[in-house]
Scaffold this motif. Structure first.
Motif, PDB file in Angstrom:
ATOM      1  N   ALA A  59      14.325  -0.522 -15.683  1.00 24.25           N
ATOM      2  CA  ALA A  59      15.044  -1.154 -14.525  1.00 24.25           C
ATOM      3  C   ALA A  59      14.888  -0.971 -13.156  1.00 24.25           C
ATOM      4  CB  ALA A  59      16.692  -1.429 -14.806  1.00 24.25           C
ATOM      5  N   PHE A  60      14.616   0.409 -12.991  1.00 23.53           N
ATOM      6  CA  PHE A  60      14.659   0.957 -11.412  1.00 23.53           C
ATOM      7  C   PHE A  60      13.137   0.584 -10.909  1.00 23.53           C
ATOM      8  CE2 PHE A  60      12.601   4.229  -9.093  1.00 23.53           C
ATOM      9  CZ  PHE A  60      13.615   4.558  -8.043  1.00 23.53           C
ATOM     10  N   ILE A  61      12.133   0.213 -11.687  1.00 23.96           N
ATOM     11  CA  ILE A  61      10.772  -0.293 -11.036  1.00 23.96           C
ATOM     12  C   ILE A  61      10.812  -1.463 -10.366  1.00 23.96           C
ATOM     13  CG2 ILE A  61       8.157  -0.746 -11.884  1.00 23.96           C
ATOM     14  CD1 ILE A  61       8.595   1.253 -14.253  1.00 23.96           C
ATOM     15  N   PRO A  62      11.452  -2.518 -11.242  1.00 26.96           N
ATOM     16  CA  PRO A  62      11.238  -3.936 -10.387  1.00 26.96           C
ATOM     17  C   PRO A  62      12.296  -3.856  -9.297  1.00 26.96           C
ATOM     18  CG  PRO A  62      12.431  -4.074 -12.494  1.00 26.96           C
ATOM     19  CD  PRO A  62      11.752  -2.725 -12.727  1.00 26.96           C
ATOM     20  N   LEU A  63      13.387  -3.085  -9.469  1.00 22.72           N
ATOM     21  CA  LEU A  63      14.514  -2.993  -8.500  1.00 22.72           C
ATOM     22  C   LEU A  63      13.614  -2.327  -7.116  1.00 22.72           C
ATOM     23  CD1 LEU A  63      17.338  -3.314  -7.259  1.00 22.72           C
ATOM     24  CD2 LEU A  63      17.772  -0.954  -8.434  1.00 22.72           C
ATOM     25  N   LEU A  64      13.006  -1.347  -7.475  1.00 26.18           N
ATOM     26  CA  LEU A  64      12.430  -0.719  -6.108  1.00 26.18           C
ATOM     27  C   LEU A  64      11.122  -1.625  -5.559  1.00 26.18           C
ATOM     28  CD1 LEU A  64      12.011   2.065  -4.414  1.00 26.18           C
ATOM     29  CD2 LEU A  64      10.126   2.772  -6.063  1.00 26.18           C
ATOM     30  N   ILE A  65      10.548  -2.074  -6.469  1.00 23.17           N
ATOM     31  CA  ILE A  65       9.467  -3.357  -5.950  1.00 23.17           C
ATOM     32  C   ILE A  65      10.236  -4.240  -4.977  1.00 23.17           C
ATOM     33  CG2 ILE A  65       7.851  -5.104  -6.615  1.00 23.17           C
ATOM     34  CD1 ILE A  65       7.256  -3.266  -8.786  1.00 23.17           C
ATOM     35  N   LEU A  66      11.451  -4.797  -5.567  1.00 26.31           N
ATOM     36  CA  LEU A  66      12.168  -5.727  -4.747  1.00 26.31           C
ATOM     37  C   LEU A  66      12.603  -5.393  -3.311  1.00 26.31           C
ATOM     38  CD1 LEU A  66      13.444  -8.770  -4.659  1.00 26.31           C
ATOM     39  CD2 LEU A  66      15.212  -7.577  -6.135  1.00 26.31           C
ATOM     40  N   THR A  67      13.313  -4.307  -3.577  1.00 26.93           N
ATOM     41  CA  THR A  67      13.788  -3.779  -2.223  1.00 26.93           C
ATOM     42  C   THR A  67      12.919  -3.612  -1.343  1.00 26.93           C
ATOM     43  OG1 THR A  67      14.088  -1.419  -3.110  1.00 26.93           O
ATOM     44  CG2 THR A  67      15.920  -2.907  -3.198  1.00 26.93           C
ATOM     45  N   THR A  68      11.744  -2.830  -1.886  1.00 26.53           N
ATOM     46  CA  THR A  68      10.460  -2.567  -0.841  1.00 26.53           C
ATOM     47  C   THR A  68      10.114  -3.913  -0.213  1.00 26.53           C
ATOM     48  OG1 THR A  68      10.442  -0.405  -1.990  1.00 26.53           O
ATOM     49  CG2 THR A  68       8.499  -1.293  -0.323  1.00 26.53           C
ATOM     50  N   GLY A  69       9.779  -4.846  -0.917  1.00 24.06           N
ATOM     51  CA  GLY A  69       9.458  -6.022  -0.652  1.00 24.06           C
ATOM     52  C   GLY A  69      10.222  -6.718   0.512  1.00 24.06           C
ATOM     53  N   ILE A  70      11.571  -6.602   0.194  1.00 20.56           N
ATOM     54  CA  ILE A  70      12.671  -7.460   1.292  1.00 20.56           C
ATOM     55  C   ILE A  70      12.517  -6.454   2.470  1.00 20.56           C
ATOM     56  CG2 ILE A  70      15.146  -7.231   1.622  1.00 20.56           C
ATOM     57  CD1 ILE A  70      15.444  -8.015  -1.271  1.00 20.56           C
ATOM     58  N   LEU A  71      12.401  -5.037   2.367  1.00 17.03           N
ATOM     59  CA  LEU A  71      12.155  -4.353   3.793  1.00 17.03           C
ATOM     60  C   LEU A  71      11.001  -4.740   4.577  1.00 17.03           C
ATOM     61  CD1 LEU A  71      13.317  -1.796   5.195  1.00 17.03           C
ATOM     62  CD2 LEU A  71      11.988  -0.310   3.953  1.00 17.03           C
ATOM     63  N   TRP A  72       9.970  -4.867   3.718  1.00 21.37           N
ATOM     64  CA  TRP A  72       8.554  -5.388   4.316  1.00 21.37           C
ATOM     65  C   TRP A  72       8.636  -6.887   5.002  1.00 21.37           C
ATOM     66  CZ3 TRP A  72       4.615  -8.897   2.321  1.00 21.37           C
ATOM     67  CH2 TRP A  72       3.514  -9.038   2.884  1.00 21.37           C
ATOM     68  N   ALA A  73       9.645  -7.575   4.240  1.00 16.20           N
ATOM     69  CA  ALA A  73       9.736  -9.193   4.587  1.00 16.20           C
ATOM     70  C   ALA A  73      10.574  -8.951   5.991  1.00 16.20           C
ATOM     71  CB  ALA A  73      10.137  -9.823   3.692  1.00 16.20           C
ATOM     72  N   LEU A  74      11.357  -8.019   5.921  1.00 14.90           N
ATOM     73  CA  LEU A  74      12.473  -8.008   7.319  1.00 14.90           C
ATOM     74  C   LEU A  74      11.838  -7.321   8.478  1.00 14.90           C
ATOM     75  CD1 LEU A  74      15.823  -7.469   5.458  1.00 14.90           C
ATOM     76  CD2 LEU A  74      15.041  -9.653   6.379  1.00 14.90           C
ATOM     77  N   THR A  75      11.060  -6.169   8.243  1.00 17.48           N
ATOM     78  CA  THR A  75      10.432  -5.523   9.229  1.00 17.48           C
ATOM     79  C   THR A  75       9.268  -5.503   9.616  1.00 17.48           C
ATOM     80  OG1 THR A  75       9.783  -3.641   7.925  1.00 17.48           O
ATOM     81  CG2 THR A  75      12.168  -3.534   8.574  1.00 17.48           C
ATOM     82  N   GLY A  76       8.445  -6.413   8.641  1.00 20.19           N
ATOM     83  CA  GLY A  76       6.962  -6.438   8.937  1.00 20.19           C
ATOM     84  C   GLY A  76       6.276  -5.130   8.865  1.00 20.19           C
ATOM     85  N   LYS A  77       6.957  -4.246   8.242  1.00 23.36           N
ATOM     86  CA  LYS A  77       5.814  -3.092   8.137  1.00 23.36           C
ATOM     87  C   LYS A  77       6.518  -2.084   7.157  1.00 23.36           C
ATOM     88  CE  LYS A  77       4.545   1.103  10.900  1.00 23.36           C
ATOM     89  NZ  LYS A  77       4.588   1.712  12.195  1.00 23.36           N
ATOM     90  N   LEU A  78       5.559  -1.311   6.528  1.00 24.66           N
ATOM     91  CA  LEU A  78       6.060  -0.387   5.470  1.00 24.66           C
ATOM     92  C   LEU A  78       5.066   0.881   5.872  1.00 24.66           C
ATOM     93  CD1 LEU A  78       5.967  -2.151   1.902  1.00 24.66           C
ATOM     94  CD2 LEU A  78       8.010  -1.501   3.315  1.00 24.66           C
ATOM     95  N   SER A  79       5.718   2.191   5.673  1.00 29.93           N
ATOM     96  CA  SER A  79       5.043   3.322   5.867  1.00 29.93           C
ATOM     97  C   SER A  79       4.098   3.602   4.684  1.00 29.93           C
ATOM     98  CB  SER A  79       6.060   4.537   6.233  1.00 29.93           C
ATOM     99  OG  SER A  79       6.915   4.886   4.837  1.00 29.93           O
ATOM    100  N   LYS A  80       3.024   4.355   4.980  1.00 26.70           N
ATOM    101  CA  LYS A  80       2.171   4.730   3.850  1.00 26.70           C
ATOM    102  C   LYS A  80       2.808   5.612   2.821  1.00 26.70           C
ATOM    103  CE  LYS A  80      -1.895   5.187   6.908  1.00 26.70           C
ATOM    104  NZ  LYS A  80      -1.294   4.675   8.388  1.00 26.70           N
ATOM    105  N   MET A  81       4.256   6.487   3.221  1.00 34.23           N
ATOM    106  CA  MET A  81       4.701   7.128   2.201  1.00 34.23           C
ATOM    107  C   MET A  81       5.375   6.210   1.438  1.00 34.23           C
ATOM    108  SD  MET A  81       7.543  10.112   2.944  1.00 34.23           S
ATOM    109  CE  MET A  81       6.548  11.065   3.758  1.00 34.23           C
ATOM    110  N   GLN A  82       6.063   4.910   1.926  1.00 31.72           N
ATOM    111  CA  GLN A  82       6.806   3.942   1.089  1.00 31.72           C
ATOM    112  C   GLN A  82       5.871   3.425   0.033  1.00 31.72           C
ATOM    113  OE1 GLN A  82       8.255   2.074   4.602  1.00 31.72           O
ATOM    114  NE2 GLN A  82      10.457   2.385   3.892  1.00 31.72           N
ATOM    115  N   VAL A  83       4.610   2.932   0.437  1.00 26.44           N
ATOM    116  CA  VAL A  83       3.531   2.256  -0.235  1.00 26.44           C
ATOM    117  C   VAL A  83       3.279   3.324  -1.222  1.00 26.44           C
ATOM    118  CG1 VAL A  83       1.193   1.400  -0.418  1.00 26.44           C
ATOM    119  CG2 VAL A  83       2.698   0.898   1.473  1.00 26.44           C
ATOM    120  N   ALA A  84       2.807   4.479  -1.198  1.00 24.73           N
ATOM    121  CA  ALA A  84       2.655   5.509  -1.929  1.00 24.73           C
ATOM    122  C   ALA A  84       3.625   5.710  -2.935  1.00 24.73           C
ATOM    123  CB  ALA A  84       1.958   6.697  -1.381  1.00 24.73           C
ATOM    124  N   THR A  85       4.761   5.925  -2.801  1.00 30.54           N
ATOM    125  CA  THR A  85       5.935   5.908  -3.501  1.00 30.54           C
ATOM    126  C   THR A  85       6.001   4.825  -4.603  1.00 30.54           C
ATOM    127  OG1 THR A  85       7.251   7.040  -1.834  1.00 30.54           O
ATOM    128  CG2 THR A  85       8.543   6.292  -3.818  1.00 30.54           C
TER     129      THR A  85
END
Length: 200
Positions: free
Chosen positions: A49-75
């Motif tokens: 359950a954690f895997i899709p949840l993390l993908i979802l929240t990271t996608g929302i963060l990217w959509a709202l901010t327009g940016k993800l750090s390399k650390m977030q992508v690698a994680t």
């Protein structure tokens, strides 16, 4: 273009999945579920359950901010890889190894930059922490060694302690250690800090 969002929302998107994993494990750790004739313990179910949840929240963060750090992508990539292996092979060890791989990867990246005479940490934190070049090199060395220490600590804990102890370490110990580490760097920030020039 990077957009700013509410700090509380940003924190919820970044740390919400980790807290949800901790709560989910606490409730399902003693449960066993059968899917397709195979038994899965609560840890594997929560990981699934954690895997899709993390993908979802990271996608929302990217959509709202327009940016993800390399650390977030690698994680996210490593969570999908090692978490997916844990679920697929029904073996929790792969997911427990994930923090080790993350910190070894970050330490290696920073180490390569140092060997080239560069602080690649500066590329990530320059806006938040303005420092002189010598300060960046020293901080990068310390962070690289700190990441190595976290990798060793994660290996020691998951291999010698209970799953419950490891989940607590991952949820609270690792973030707490990172917070304390940067708190202890106050002397470096003070010595090598760059004062921002006031706007005319």
């Amino acid at each position: 273009m990077t957009r700013k969002i509410n700090p509380i929302l940003k924190m919820l998107l970044e740390y919400g999945p980790i807290v949800a994993f901790f709560i989910g494990y606490g409730r399902l750790k003693d449960e066993v579920y059968t899917f397709g004739g195979t038994e899965y313990h609560g840890f594997i179910v929560v990981t699934a359950a954690f895997i899709p949840l993390l993908i979802l929240t990271t996608g929302i963060l990217w959509a709202l901010t327009g940016k993800l750090s390399k650390m977030q992508v690698a994680t996210v990539v490593l969570v999908v890889l090692f978490g997916g292996l844990s679920v697929w092979l029904n073996d929790e060890r792969f997911f427990k190894m994930k923090p080790t791989m993350i910190y070894l990867l970050f330490a290696a990246i920073l180490g390569i930059g140092l060997l080239r005479g560069q602080s690649w940490l500066k590329l990530v934190l320059e806006e938040a922490v303005p420092l002189q070049p010598a300060g960046w090199m020293l901080l990068t060395k310390r962070v690289a060694l700190f990441f190595l220490a976290l990798a060793v600590a994660n290996e020691a804990i998951w291999r010698t302690m209970s799953t419950e102890a490891w989940v607590s370490f991952k949820t609270f110990g690792l973030p707490g250690a990172i917070f304390l580490f940067f708190m202890t760097q106050g002397g470096l920030f003070k010595k090598y800090g760059v004062e921002e020039k006031p706007e005319a």
